[in-house]
Design a protein around this motif. Structure first.
Motif, short mmCIF file in Angstrom:
data_model
loop_
_atom_site.label_atom_id
_atom_site.label_comp_id
_atom_site.label_asym_id
_atom_site.label_seq_id
_atom_site.Cartn_x
_atom_site.Cartn_y
_atom_site.Cartn_z
N PRO A 126 39.11 -43.48 -18.15
CA PRO A 126 40.33 -44.04 -18.75
C PRO A 126 40.07 -45.31 -19.55
N ALA A 127 39.19 -46.18 -19.02
CA ALA A 127 38.88 -47.41 -19.74
C ALA A 127 38.12 -47.13 -21.03
N ALA A 128 37.09 -46.31 -20.95
CA ALA A 128 36.25 -46.05 -22.12
C ALA A 128 37.02 -45.36 -23.24
N VAL A 129 37.82 -44.35 -22.88
CA VAL A 129 38.60 -43.64 -23.91
C VAL A 129 39.63 -44.58 -24.52
N LYS A 130 40.24 -45.43 -23.71
CA LYS A 130 41.21 -46.39 -24.24
C LYS A 130 40.54 -47.38 -25.20
N VAL A 131 39.36 -47.87 -24.81
CA VAL A 131 38.63 -48.78 -25.69
C VAL A 131 38.32 -48.11 -27.03
N VAL A 132 37.87 -46.85 -26.98
CA VAL A 132 37.59 -46.13 -28.23
C VAL A 132 38.85 -46.01 -29.09
N SER A 133 39.99 -45.71 -28.47
CA SER A 133 41.23 -45.57 -29.24
C SER A 133 41.64 -46.88 -29.89
N GLU A 134 41.25 -48.01 -29.31
CA GLU A 134 41.61 -49.31 -29.85
C GLU A 134 40.60 -49.82 -30.87
N TRP A 135 39.33 -49.41 -30.74
CA TRP A 135 38.26 -49.98 -31.55
C TRP A 135 37.77 -49.06 -32.67
N PHE A 136 38.26 -47.83 -32.73
CA PHE A 136 37.76 -46.89 -33.74
C PHE A 136 38.91 -46.16 -34.41
N PRO A 137 38.82 -45.93 -35.73
CA PRO A 137 39.81 -45.09 -36.40
C PRO A 137 39.63 -43.63 -36.00
N ILE A 138 40.62 -42.81 -36.30
CA ILE A 138 40.62 -41.41 -35.85
C ILE A 138 39.34 -40.69 -36.25
N LYS A 139 38.89 -40.90 -37.47
CA LYS A 139 37.75 -40.12 -37.96
C LYS A 139 36.43 -40.46 -37.27
N GLU A 140 36.38 -41.57 -36.53
CA GLU A 140 35.15 -41.93 -35.81
C GLU A 140 35.25 -41.75 -34.30
N ARG A 141 36.43 -41.38 -33.80
CA ARG A 141 36.62 -41.41 -32.35
C ARG A 141 35.79 -40.37 -31.61
N SER A 142 35.70 -39.16 -32.14
CA SER A 142 34.91 -38.16 -31.41
C SER A 142 33.43 -38.52 -31.40
N LEU A 143 32.94 -39.14 -32.47
CA LEU A 143 31.55 -39.59 -32.50
C LEU A 143 31.33 -40.70 -31.48
N ALA A 144 32.23 -41.69 -31.46
CA ALA A 144 32.12 -42.78 -30.48
C ALA A 144 32.22 -42.24 -29.06
N THR A 145 33.12 -41.29 -28.85
CA THR A 145 33.26 -40.68 -27.52
C THR A 145 31.99 -39.93 -27.14
N GLY A 146 31.43 -39.18 -28.10
CA GLY A 146 30.18 -38.46 -27.83
C GLY A 146 29.05 -39.40 -27.47
N ILE A 147 29.01 -40.57 -28.13
CA ILE A 147 27.94 -41.53 -27.84
C ILE A 147 28.09 -42.10 -26.44
N PHE A 148 29.32 -42.57 -26.10
CA PHE A 148 29.43 -43.14 -24.75
C PHE A 148 29.32 -42.05 -23.69
N LEU A 149 29.78 -40.84 -23.99
CA LEU A 149 29.66 -39.75 -23.03
C LEU A 149 28.20 -39.37 -22.79
N SER A 150 27.36 -39.57 -23.79
CA SER A 150 25.94 -39.27 -23.60
C SER A 150 25.31 -40.16 -22.54
N GLY A 151 25.97 -41.27 -22.23
CA GLY A 151 25.50 -42.11 -21.13
C GLY A 151 25.46 -41.36 -19.81
N SER A 152 26.37 -40.39 -19.64
CA SER A 152 26.35 -39.60 -18.40
C SER A 152 25.06 -38.82 -18.28
N SER A 153 24.57 -38.31 -19.40
CA SER A 153 23.32 -37.56 -19.37
C SER A 153 22.12 -38.48 -19.19
N ILE A 154 22.18 -39.65 -19.82
CA ILE A 154 21.09 -40.62 -19.63
C ILE A 154 21.03 -41.04 -18.16
N GLY A 155 22.19 -41.28 -17.57
CA GLY A 155 22.21 -41.59 -16.15
C GLY A 155 21.62 -40.48 -15.31
#
Length: 424
Positions: A126-155
């Protein structure tokens, strides 16, 4: 009306928003390191503490129950108080709980600390998705989400490499202590770096204007319960209900699968798990990039998100064969491909709340959907444990893992044929 694409060409406006995305990435990586430690140590702990498969399934379920409960208030917490303190609170709770696994000596004790871990970790998405919605325009949100979500795989890559080394040389207790302590390092950077986008002293005026270049959103506060009446909320929630348990199954049961099916011991599990999660990591970024790429090429948000999710849903289907092969590396490749597809799917699914709801409601919608997803994971973990104990076969579990995404996408599309704004 449907959210449409914006201009594909933008001028250079600065990159501070990507520093914030990097913090989300590292928080997500730590989140998944902490939750995976038990799964990696499960074969050793089951032997040492004489747990049955059903007991282990119930310990995993304790985490899922707390995860579901935690989402209910963590999403609202982020919307109400903001992400600077809300995210910090979440990380503090889960880091302490992760370290205190070291004092557990019974299945009940482990279940209790798993419960506390789940409560804290529920704040991450909830925090990460909210931060993305506040810090990125629509056209960059899925890319930003994909980047932070990749942290789950790195972990999930770091954990099977580091945890066995720590456990073998220093004891399993230190595996929990040292991985849990990493959250406190992240907290120092977060508290020093993050501020709301409109208040950040290091954000240039041009980058702020770029971030806020989308059409104005509704500013009326939406009561939490009112969100339940929107079909967009339930489309997101039901898709989470069907897909989240699949990732939980891989996450908590893969070390056991490779141990029972291919004889891998704690000192040999690292490389296969690492390969699988490298593929998963690539899926996060590929899914996020591909959807954003289609938007820049003129596709609507609806078509770009759903086409990417359809490709992911089809790509995951061969994973059933992983339960049938006796070749370790064939199984690794099939499961890796499935997790590649899962993360591509999730990068787009997690973007949908910010496509359909105003920023002040995004955390709550993600929290509601993630609660439903965690409930699915809770039943999935318990069912998996009892199925394994009764059938001694992974085949039924892999059948579900290969088919759930197509069913989820069909339900999502039936409820939201077009990604319309839920609140006018």
């Amino acid at each position: 009306m449907e959210i449409e694409t914006l201009s594909a060409k933008t001028t250079s406006v600065g990159y501070y928003r990507w520093r914030i995305c990097a913090l989300l990435f590292f928080a997500t990586a730590i989140n998944y390191i902490d939750r995976q430690v038990l799964g990696i140590l499960a074969p050793q702990l089951q032997t040492e503490m004489d747990w049955s498969d059903s007991q282990y399934g119930l310990i995993v379920t304790a985490f899922q129950v707390a995860y579901a409960i935690g989402f209910l208030f963590m999403g609202k917490l982020m919307d109400r108080f903001g992400c600077w303190g809300g995210y910090a609170f979440s990380v503090l709770v889960w880091s302490v709980a992760a370290m205190l696994h070291a004092v557990a000596r019974t299945a009940v004790g482990f279940g209790g600390w798993r419960f506390a871990l789940g409560l804290g970790e529920a704040g991450n998405f909830p925090a990460a998705v909210k931060v993305v919605s506040e810090w990125f325009p629509i056209k960059e949100r899925s890319l930003a989400t994909g980047i932070f979500l990749s942290g789950s795989s790195i972990g999930a890559i770091v954990a099977p490499l580091a945890v066995p080394v720590i456990a073998i040389h220093y004891g399993w207790q230190w595996a929990f202590i040292l991985t849990g302590a990493s959250g406190f390092v992240w907290l120092l950077f977060w508290l020093a770096t993050y501020r709301p986008v409109e208040q950040h002293p290091k954000l240039s005026a041009s980058e702020l204007a770029y971030i806020q270049s989308d059409p104005p959103e509704p500013t009326t506060e939406v009561p939490w319960l009112q969100l339940l009446k929107y079909k967009q909320t339930w489309a997101f929630a039901l898709a989470k209900f069907l897909s989240d348990p699949i990732f939980s199954f891989y996450f908590f049961f893969l070390p056991k699968f490779f141990n029972s099916q291919h004889g891998l011991t704690l000192d040999k599990i690292g490389v296969p798990i690492m390969i699988i999660y490298v593929m998963s990591d690539l899926g996060s970024m590929a899914g996020g990039w591909f959807s954003s790429h289609l938007i820049r090429r003129g596709w609507s948000v609806t078509k770009s998100r759903k086409f990417t999710m359809l490709l992911a849903s089809v790509t995951v289907t061969p994973v059933y064969l992983a339960s049938q092969t006796t070749d370790l590396w064939v199984a690794v490749g099939l499961i890796g491909l499935a997790l590649f597809a899962h993360q591509a799917w999730s990068a787009n699914l997690l973007t949908l709340p910010s496509d359909m709801f105003p920023r002040q409601a995004v955390g709550s919608v993600v929290g509601i959907g993630s609660t439903v997803g965690a409930i699915g994971g809770m039943f999935g973990a318990t069912t998996a444990g009892f199925l394994l104990q009764s059938t001694h076969s992974y085949a039924p579990l892999f059948v579900v893992a290969g088919s759930a995404y197509l069913v989820a996408l069909a339900i999502l599309h039936s409820l939201t044929p077009r990604l319309r704004a839920a609140i006018p």
